[in-house]
Structures are given as structure tokens and as C-alpha cells.
Design a protein around this motif. Structure first.
Motif: not given
Length: 407
Positions: A84-98, A163-173
Motif C-alpha cells: 500500500l501507499t498513502i498520500s500523507d507520509r508524515s510522522p504524525e500520520m504514520l502514527r495516527a493511522l492504525t 484530525d486530518k483527512d487522508l486524501d489517498a490510499i492505494f493498496y492490494d492484498i
């Protein structure tokens, strides 16, 4: 000598031939499936239906405090790869996404870990690396190659606790639909952080769990306490208490950098089973991993895994740390040819005493420590504590000197 060369050749040829047979051997009763937003249920003939097949649903958005299913299927199978990949890869987002994983319809997750930490690199950081279980080719994506079997159902979710929207997540499993025979062991992952470890107490990489399984390993993050300046932090030994061990473990190492395969300090490197992806001495930030694949750690009744919080420096440097307000407890002194074990002395000298030996002094210390533990268990859920709050996960994140690519 000739016979020996022939024997070695036959062994090597056999290994290569075995690999070739594995690649062209097509087993019965297995079906390859991919789950993505283009085929969320991983159904046969069910992919790419939107926009008449012209890339109609390559990604999704995750609003603040919302969840999204990446996989929710019934039946028996094995997850083989997650990308997967995401549009926001900031430290805060990487820890806030679970990321959470549920097996066999359980409402309690077997995996509940901050997204960045789960994929092999702690402290909310990104950098290019590759090992046996995880990879990130250019510092912008997440890959996991841990096999994850299930018999009745599997569900994987991503939750945005920022508290921020994540604009994009792409993935495949990528998975195989297949049946499993015999006892099944389920994949688990547990995350823990202590912003200030307790002086003299070991950090729990994996609190005690009961059952039968295998400890796969851990990736860890350390942010050192500035009161210790730039003194060495990695004297702590990893200890594994297995199948009834109480006061003393069956498995114990000799130091933190030793556990991850290096020595006399710790720089950056990434190997198949051990590595150190971050070693920023200026920030006091270190992230490293060890995966027990060639050296399996099995347990049949219970297991607990800890690491001591211990550092070291020359005696006079340690004295200066205390003068400047650092809390520490001296443990041992290496003053060749002697090695003084302070806790075994009836009247141990104090650090400020004149007769305190002049040598390398190991001491208990307190730092900011986090870890992800990976293991298999003969149960689709465990009794481990729930994931810690997003406030704790995202507090005091550092800006470490890792290689970044902002494309």
C-alpha cells in the motif's frame, strides 16, 4: 578432493533444482486472488468493473476518525503479500493511522499497530530498505511478505485517528484461497511505547502471553533522553522468558546492538534478518529490527520478551551526567582485568566514592522506547492490552536524518 567437489556440486544443484521445481510446480486446490479497491472482495472475475474497466477505482480517501476495510472475505486462505501507499507520509500520520487484522470472525484484533511501525520502521519515519519480511523500495511505499493463514474469514482495516483527512490510499492484498490441515497458527502483532521507561525496569517488547506459537521478532525505536547527552544507550540485553520461566529467562543476549547483529555501536544497515534503519546521533533517534527466521523461537505454553534499559560510559562521564541531573543506577564496571558486578557486592562503592573503580560503567537509564512485536499463536486473538491512544502514539515525534524522497 574430487569426490568432495562433486558432493558440493550435487548439494548446490539440488538446492537450485528444488527452487526451480517450486516455481514450476502447480498445486491443485489453490486459487490466486487479489483484493484492491478495484475488487474489494477478491472475487473471481470481479475486478476492474468501474468506469468500464478504465481505472475506475484505484484509490480511496479516509476522512479524519473514519475506518476503511481493505479486506473482508470468508473462506479459507493465506495472505501472501500486502502493498500500500498513502498520500500523507508524515510522522504524525504514520502514527495516527492504525492497521488492524481480525481472524475467524473475532471482534478482537490479532494485529493493532500504527501503520508505519507495522511495516518495519518505527518512530514515524520512512526510508528505503529491504529485509525478509518488509520492504520500501524508495521510501514511499509499504510492503509486507509475512504469510497470514486463516480458515473461516479474514478482515483488515485502516483507521484514521488523526484530525486530518487522508486524501489517498492505494493498496492490494495478494492471497491464496486454500484449505489448511492440522493445527493453525495465526499472525499477531503488538505495539507498545513508554515515553519514559522506569529506571531499573525492563521494557516489554511482548508482555506475557499464553498459548503455543512462534516469536518472529521485533522492530524497535529509541529516542534518547537528552540528560544522558550522547552517551551510549545500547547496553540492554534482550531476554525471552519461555514456557514457565519466572525470575530468569532461557534466552538472553549480551547487548542491544549485539541482538541486531552489529557491535561496538550502531550505524545504519539493512540485512535480511537484522538491521538498523535509523541512527541519528544528533537527534538521539535509532530504529532497528531482528527477525528470528533462521533461528526460530518456539514456545509451547507461554512467552514474554523484554529489553533492559541500560547504557554505558567512562566513570567520569557518568559522574558528570549525575551532576547535570540525569537519573541513573550504576550496574557494572569494566576495568581490565577486572569486571565488577556492583549488585553482587555486599558493600558496593557509590559512584561519587573515591574507591569507585575507574572504567567503563554500565548503568540503568530512562529513554523513550517503542516496539512492534510479531508472533504466531494458536488462537485468532490474545489477551494483550489494546492499542495505546493516538495522543501517546504521536507525542514528541522527532525529525530524524533519514533519506527521504518527496515525489
Amino acid at each position: 578432493m574430487k569426490n568432495r567437489i562433486i558432493s558440493v556440486f550435487l548439494v548446490v544443484f539440488g538446492l537450485l533444482n528444488g527452487l526451480a521445481q517450486e516455481l514450476y510446480d502447480i498445486p491443485d486446490g489453490k486459487a490466486t486472488r487479489w483484493a484492491s479497491f478495484e475488487n474489494a472482495k477478491a472475487e473471481k472475475g470481479g475486478g476492474g468493473k468501474e468506469n468500464k474497466g478504465a481505472k475506475g477505482h484505484p484509490f480511496e480517501r479516509i476522512p479524519a476518525w473514519k475506518s476503511l476495510d481493505l479486506l473482508d472475505i470468508d473462506g479459507s486462505g493465506t495472505i501472501k503479500r500486502i502493498w500500500l501507499t498513502i498520500s500523507d507520509r508524515s510522522p504524525e500520520m504514520l502514527r495516527a493511522l492504525t492497521i488492524k487484522m481480525f481472524w475467524e470472525g473475532s471482534d478482537k484484533p490479532a494485529v493493532a499497530v500504527p501503520l508505519g511501525d507495522f511495516f518495519g520502521l518505527g518512530l514515524g519515519q520512512k526510508t528505503a530498505f529491504e529485509n525478509k519480511l518488509f520492504s520500501d523500495p524508495e521510501g514511499r511505499s509499504f510492503n509486507c511478505f509475512v504469510p497470514m493463514p486463516f480458515q473461516k474469514s479474514a478482515r483488515i482495516t485502516i483507521t484514521n485517528e488523526s484530525d486530518k483527512d487522508l486524501d489517498a490510499i492505494f493498496y492490494d492484498i495478494n492471497l491464496l484461497k486454500e484449505n489448511h490441515e492440522g493445527e493453525l497458527f495465526y499472525f499477531h502483532a503488538y505495539w507498545n511505547r513508554e515515553k519514559n521507561t522506569t529506571l531499573g525496569e525492563a521494557f516489554k517488547i511482548l508482555p506475557k502471553i499464553n498459548g503455543k506459537g512462534r516469536f518472529i521478532g521485533t522492530n524497535m525505536g529509541i529516542v534518547t533522553n537528552k540528560l544522558y547527552n550522547d552517551t551510549w544507550w545500547g547496553e540492554g540485553e534482550v531476554k525471552m522468558y519461555i514456557d514457565g520461566d519466572s525470575n530468569f529467562p532461557s534466552l538472553v543476549g549480551s547487548g542491544t546492538e549485539d541482538y541486531v547483529g552489529t557491535a561496538y555501536g550502531q550505524g545504519t544497515y539493512n540485512h535480511m534478518f537484522q538491521g538498523s534503519l535509523l541512527a541519528d546521533k544528533e537527534e538521539g533517534a535509532f530504529a532497528f529490527y531482528r527477525y528470528h527466521i533462521p533461528d526460530p523461537v518456539y514456545f509451547y505454553g507461554d512467552i514474554k520478551v523484554t529489553i533492559q534499559q541500560m547504557g554505558g560510559a567512562p566513570r567520569d562521564v557518568v559522574r558528570k551526567l549525575v551532576e547535570n541531573g540525569a537519573d541513573l543506577i550504576p550496574v557494572t564496571i569494566d576495568h581490565a582485568p577486572n569486571f565488577t558486578k556492583l549488585f553482587e557486592l555486599e558493600n558496593a562503592p557509590k559512584l561519587e566514592d573515591k574507591d569507585f573503580p575507574d572504567g567503563w560503567t554500565n548503568f540503568y537509564r530512562s529513554d523513550d522506547v517503542s516496539a512492534t512485536a510479531y508472533f504466531y499463536l494458536n488462537n485468532p486473538y490474545s489477551d494483550l492490552p489494546p492499542l495505546q491512544t493516538v495522543e501517546l502514539r504521536t507525542a514528541n515525534l522527532i525529525k530524524a536524518a533519514v533519506v527521504k524522497n518527496d515525489l
